[in-house]
Design an enzyme around this catalytic site. Structure first.
Site, PDB file in Angstrom:
ATOM      1  N   ASP A  34      -6.150  -4.388  -1.581  1.00 62.22           N
ATOM      2  CA  ASP A  34      -5.028  -3.912  -0.762  1.00 62.22           C
ATOM      3  C   ASP A  34      -4.241  -5.076  -0.149  1.00 62.22           C
ATOM      4  OD1 ASP A  34      -3.612  -2.784   1.684  1.00 62.22           O
ATOM      5  OD2 ASP A  34      -4.543  -0.957   0.922  1.00 62.22           O
ATOM      6  N   SER A  76       0.838  -1.204   0.000  1.00 58.75           N
ATOM      7  CA  SER A  76       0.000   0.000   0.000  1.00 58.75           C
ATOM      8  C   SER A  76       0.879   1.263   0.000  1.00 58.75           C
ATOM      9  CB  SER A  76      -0.961  -0.040   1.191  1.00 58.75           C
ATOM     10  OG  SER A  76      -2.028   0.853   1.030  1.00 58.75           O
TER      11      SER A  76
END
Length: 347
Positions: free
Chosen positions: A196, A44
């Site tokens: 994610d 991320s």
């Protein structure tokens, strides 16, 4: 004055705007010069820091990496200057960096509970993707040979972690690593949807095992592991759920490292096939804990530079205390960290 250089692997957590803390850590490490980076695993925001690092390092070594990180976070801040997600005047007066008093923040949270990104954004417009592609040269990233680079995302179909290597890396893979499903449509790569990476590897440590010349892994931790007391308000509950979910995979990997290391020490695993991993964590929970989940969406330049400076100070203090241990021993007592987990499980 000559410096003794020690090699480390870096594991960079995700955490939205709090990734600027990691920027500060990296900035000081690059400036200090006593640590050489052998490998980087990022998820991320950690993935974005990692590719900016690789892009700049390929261009001009440590100085180029520092410049590229600065440029990336400046672009991040400038891109959101007209966003309705801003602090209220009262928050600015009181020094609150969170967005929990912004009505639009709560509106977006409420909307995400009743409509998906596929309904709200059918054209899949993503300004973050544009920013990443404009500020990072992925050709330079793929050419980076100074260190190994691994980016993690979560395979939506299997629920397993997917690790993308540096030589194949694209902007899509970085966007997959940062794809929060409540905000963005899943990123498809070769027909496979990804979310994610924080759900299954925040960050992933296993890609670094045996892949570089060092067994030292420095985790740059953004999300606090421990927070006393039960959260009571909706914001506090959301914040703690965020922290727990995005730390769970890291804790599992650290526990596995502790288990294997104990087997090695007890002579139950041969050092011909297994090597102990030395674990280090750079964190500043005292500074980051009070900021809350909503501040992870605050990319105001004053906030980003504050986080950068906290990261720089944290890295400086950590190196002063722990530099001699690198290459010799872990600076994290994993036994103490997990003490009592078995008893809690039985209860």
């Amino acid at each position: 004055m000559s410096k003794t250089t020690k090699a480390i692997n870096l594991a960079l957590q995700g955490g939205g705007a709090h990734g600027a803390f990691t920027w500060g850590v990296l900035d000081h490490i690059l400036e200090d010069g006593r640590l050489s980076i052998a490998g980087v695993s990022g998820t991320s925001a950690g993935a974005m820091n990692a590719v900016a690092l690789a892009d700049g390092y390929t261009r001009d070594g440590p100085d180029g990496a520092r410049a590229a990180l600065d440029y990336f976070w400046r672009c991040m801040s400038k891109s959101a200057q007209q966003s309705p997600l801003q602090r209220t005047p009262m928050d600015r007066l009181t020094g609150n960096w969170g967005l929990e008093n912004n009505p639009f923040y709560h509106f977006m949270n409420a909307l995400s509970g009743v409509a998906s990104p596929y309904q709200l954004n059918p054209m899949n417009i993503n300004p973050l993707r544009d920013l990443v592609e404009e500020s990072i040269d992925f050709e330079m990233v793929r050419k980076c040979t100074a260190f190994k680079l691994f980016i993690s995302a979560t395979n939506v179909e299997t629920g397993k972690v997917k690790v993308f290597p540096r030589d194949k890396l694209t902007s899509d893979m970085v966007m997959a690593s940062a794809c929060l499903p409540s905000l963005y449509q899943a990123v498809e790569i070769d027909g496979v949807p990804y979310w994610d990476g924080g759900y299954m590897g925040n960050p992933s440590l296993f890609p670094l095992y045996g892949e570089t010349e060092t067994d030292d892994i420095v985790v740059v931790q953004i999300n606090p592991i421990e927070r006393k007391g039960a959260p009571r308000t909706p914001q506090e509950i959301d914040n703690r759920l965020n922290e727990i979910s995005f730390n769970s995979s890291l804790l599992k990997e650290l526990r596995a490292i502790d288990f294997v290391d104990r087997l090695i020490r007890d002579g139950k695993l041969s050092t011909d096939h297994y090597r102990p991993v030395r674990v280090h964590i750079m964190e500043n929970e005292d500074a980051l804990k009070p900021m809350g989940a909503s501040s992870k969406m605050n990319v105001e330049w004053a906030f980003l530079t504050r986080l950068r400076d906290i990261g720089r100070d944290t890295a400086k203090a950590w190196l002063k205390t722990n530099y001699d241990a690198i290459g010799n021993k872990s600076t994290v007592d994993l036994r103490a960290m997990f003490q009592g987990i078995g008893a809690e499980h039985q209860g």
